[in-house]
Each structure stands twice: as structure tokens, then as C-alpha cells.
Design an enzyme around this catalytic site. Structure first.
Site, short mmCIF file in Angstrom:
data_model
loop_
_atom_site.label_atom_id
_atom_site.label_comp_id
_atom_site.label_asym_id
_atom_site.label_seq_id
_atom_site.Cartn_x
_atom_site.Cartn_y
_atom_site.Cartn_z
N ASN A 9 0.89 -1.86 -0.16
CA ASN A 9 0.27 -0.31 0.17
C ASN A 9 0.61 1.02 0.09
OD1 ASN A 9 -1.57 1.37 0.29
ND2 ASN A 9 -2.24 1.49 2.33
N LYS A 11 -0.25 4.18 -0.17
CA LYS A 11 -0.55 5.05 0.12
C LYS A 11 -0.47 6.63 -1.18
CE LYS A 11 -0.85 3.35 4.34
NZ LYS A 11 -0.68 3.28 6.07
N HIS A 97 -9.89 1.11 4.28
CA HIS A 97 -8.86 1.78 5.11
C HIS A 97 -8.44 2.76 6.66
CE1 HIS A 97 -4.60 2.45 6.10
NE2 HIS A 97 -3.83 1.75 5.63
N GLU A 99 -6.95 4.86 7.22
CA GLU A 99 -6.48 6.32 7.34
C GLU A 99 -8.19 6.88 7.05
OE1 GLU A 99 -3.49 5.60 5.08
OE2 GLU A 99 -2.33 5.22 7.26
N GLU A 169 -5.57 -4.84 10.39
CA GLU A 169 -4.36 -3.80 10.73
C GLU A 169 -4.78 -3.04 11.66
OE1 GLU A 169 -3.04 -2.78 6.91
OE2 GLU A 169 -4.00 -1.38 6.79
N GLY A 175 2.65 2.77 10.83
CA GLY A 175 3.27 3.96 10.39
C GLY A 175 4.46 4.00 11.98
N SER A 215 3.29 -1.65 9.98
CA SER A 215 4.82 -2.07 10.54
C SER A 215 5.16 -3.36 10.71
CB SER A 215 5.44 -1.16 12.15
OG SER A 215 4.88 -0.45 12.11
P1 13P Z 1 2.94 0.74 7.74
O1 13P Z 1 3.44 -0.98 7.20
O2 13P Z 1 3.77 1.25 7.39
O3 13P Z 1 2.36 0.01 8.96
O4 13P Z 1 1.31 0.85 6.91
C1 13P Z 1 0.16 -0.71 7.25
C2 13P Z 1 -0.99 0.36 6.20
O5 13P Z 1 -0.90 0.89 7.01
C3 13P Z 1 -0.90 -0.85 5.11
O6 13P Z 1 -2.18 -0.71 4.74
#
Ligand code: 13P
Length: 254
Positions: A9, A11, A97, A99, A169, A175, A215
Site C-alpha cells: 500500500n 498510500k 483502510h 486512514e 490492521e 506507521g 509495521s
Molecule cells: P505501515 O506498514 O507503514 O505500518 O502501514 C501499514 C498500512 O497501513 C498498510 O495499509
């Protein structure tokens, strides 16, 4: 039999030149992806067509939109539909997601519409679920995730649910560099699978891939993916570094 999946992803990152370089490096560094595995790149919308062309010759390698709007077409300025992505050869979409839930107020009910629309257009939805830290700290994560599944997925038929990929997740691990332990991941994945089994039966539940996200890195992927109910990962930060993501693909169960 469910697939083992490494999904990147990206983003809202990378210019087109950087995107092309990264995609070439990962595709070049990845040997044959076996029949029981999948590699997926969820790229920013303007790069979908290019990415779809680049993966076209690669076995079991796909591109995903990071979001879709749950209407076929119409006056929805700035949005993209499942129909549009399908028309450029994209066959997957990330849905829900954390976010998007947080910054764009996407509710479980709205996400149910997105999942339905994906399935109607033969797009595989990668449906994200997961709890925030206060929920985990009060040990309510199981019922929280259960509600997300019930309200967004459990109106689907047994045939439909088997087309869905679920990504667990935990928001506190996204992150932050703070990964759920492989045992914490396994515990939640087993819970999700038990909910699927209770609703659809064990055979159907066994056919649904459940990815872990939060992560994931080259250094921890093998241990997390090694757990029996973890069928790969949805990877943010580490998917932006070619060697990291190539190693994560290699860490999938064969
Ligand atoms: P990270 O791997 O940066 O923690 O992000 C995970 C994520 O949100 C994947 O969709």
C-alpha cells in the site's frame, strides 16, 4: 485453498518516475510468484494504468486501487468507480483502510456498499479492519473487529465472502514501528476466521485470505506470516523500499 498475499500500500507517496523505478525494481527482483501466492500493488490512482501494464506479463501479480466510490458512474467529482478501474485492467481495491475511516469518516455501512460494488464489478476487495489503541488497552478488540465484519461483510453470500481478502490492521501498529507480536496477530486472525466459520461454515472460512498490516518489515515478515491464520501482509512504509518488499514477498508461505 486460500492464497498467501503480499500487498503493497503505497498510500499518497512517490512521483511517477519514482513509482516506475520502484515497480521495476520489485518486479525485477521477484522470481516467479507461485500459484498459491499473490503480489498486489495498491498505487496512487494516477499510476493505476501504468502499473496494470507493467504487471500484465507477471504471473499472479496484480494492481489495486486504494479506494473506490460505491456508484457505477455519475456526478461524483473526484471519485473513481470500480467500473473505471476494471476498464483499465485493475482487479483489486483496498476498502476501508483506517486512514479513510478516520480522515474521510467512512462508516461500516458505507464500506458495505463499497464491498458490494467491487464484487458486482469483479474487483477483489481488500477489506481492512482493526482497532485503535484505547480499544486494545481495554481488551475490546475482538468485539470491535467483529462489529466491523458484521456491519460491512456479513450481508454477503458464502460465494461472495470467498472473493474478499480481509486485512487486519491494528491502528496502533500502522506507521508506528510498533508491530503486533506474531501471537497477537495470530490470535486476532483466528478470531476473525472463527467469526467467518460461525457465519459461513469452516470450509468457507478456510478459503478467505486474512492479511496482517502494521509495521511489517523484511525483518519481521517471516515470523508473522509463519502463523497458521496469517496469510501474508498489507505493507505500507516498507513497500516503498524495493529490497524490503522483495524480501517480504519471499517471506510468504510457499
Ligand atoms: P505501515 O506498514 O507503514 O505500518 O502501514 C501499514 C498500512 O497501513 C498498510 O495499509
Amino acid at each position: 485453498m486460500r492464497k498467501q498475499i503480499a500487498a503493497a500500500n503505497w498510500k499518497m507517496n512517490l512521483t511517477i518516475t519514482e513509482a516506475e523505478t520502484l515497480l521495476d525494481a520489485v518486479l525485477g527482483g521477484t522470481a516467479e510468484v507461485s500459484e498459491n501466492q499473490k503480489v498486489v500493488f495498491a498505487v496512487p490512482a494516477p499510476y493505476l494504468a501504468l502499473a496494470a501494464q507493467k504487471v500484465a506479463g507477471k504471473n499472479n501479480t496484480f494492481v489495486a486501487a486504494q479506494n473506490i466510490y460505491p456508484k457505477k458512474s455519475g456526478a461524483f467529482t473526484g471519485e473513481i468507480s470500480a467500473t473505471i478501474i476494471k476498464s483499465i485492467g485493475v482487479e483489486h481495491a483496498v476498502v476501508g483502510h483506517s486512514e479513510r475511516r478516520e480522515y474521510f469518516n467512512e462508516s461500516n455501512q458505507f464500506l458495505a456498499e463499497k464491498v458490494k460494488m467491487c464484487l458486482q464489478e469483479n474487483i477483489v476487495p481488500i477489506f481492512c479492519c482493526g482497532e485503535a489503541l484505547p480499544v486494545r488497552e481495554t481488551n475490546q478488540q475482538n468485539s470491535f473487529v467483529q462489529t466491523q465484519l458484521q456491519e460491512s461483510l456479513f450481508d454477503l453470500s458464502a460465494d461472495e465472502i470467498q472473493q474478499v481478502v480481509i486485512a487486519y490492521e491494528p491502528i496502533w501498529a500502522i506507521g508506528t514501528g510498533k508491530t503486533a507480536s506474531s501471537d497477537q496477530a495470530q490470535e486476532m486472525h483466528a478470531h476473525i476466521r472463527s467469526q467467518l466459520a460461525a457465519k459461513y461454515g469452516a470450509e468457507v472460512a478456510n478459503n478467505v485470505s486474512i492479511l496482517y498490516g502494521g509495521s511489517v518489515k523484511a525483518s519481521n515478515a517471516k515470523e508473522i506470516f509463519g502463523k497458521p491464520d496469517v496469510d501474508g501482509g498489507l505493507v505500507g512504509g516498507a513497500s516503498l523500499i524495493a529490497e524490503e518488499f522483495v524480501a517480504i514477498i519471499k517471506a510468504l508461505k510457499s
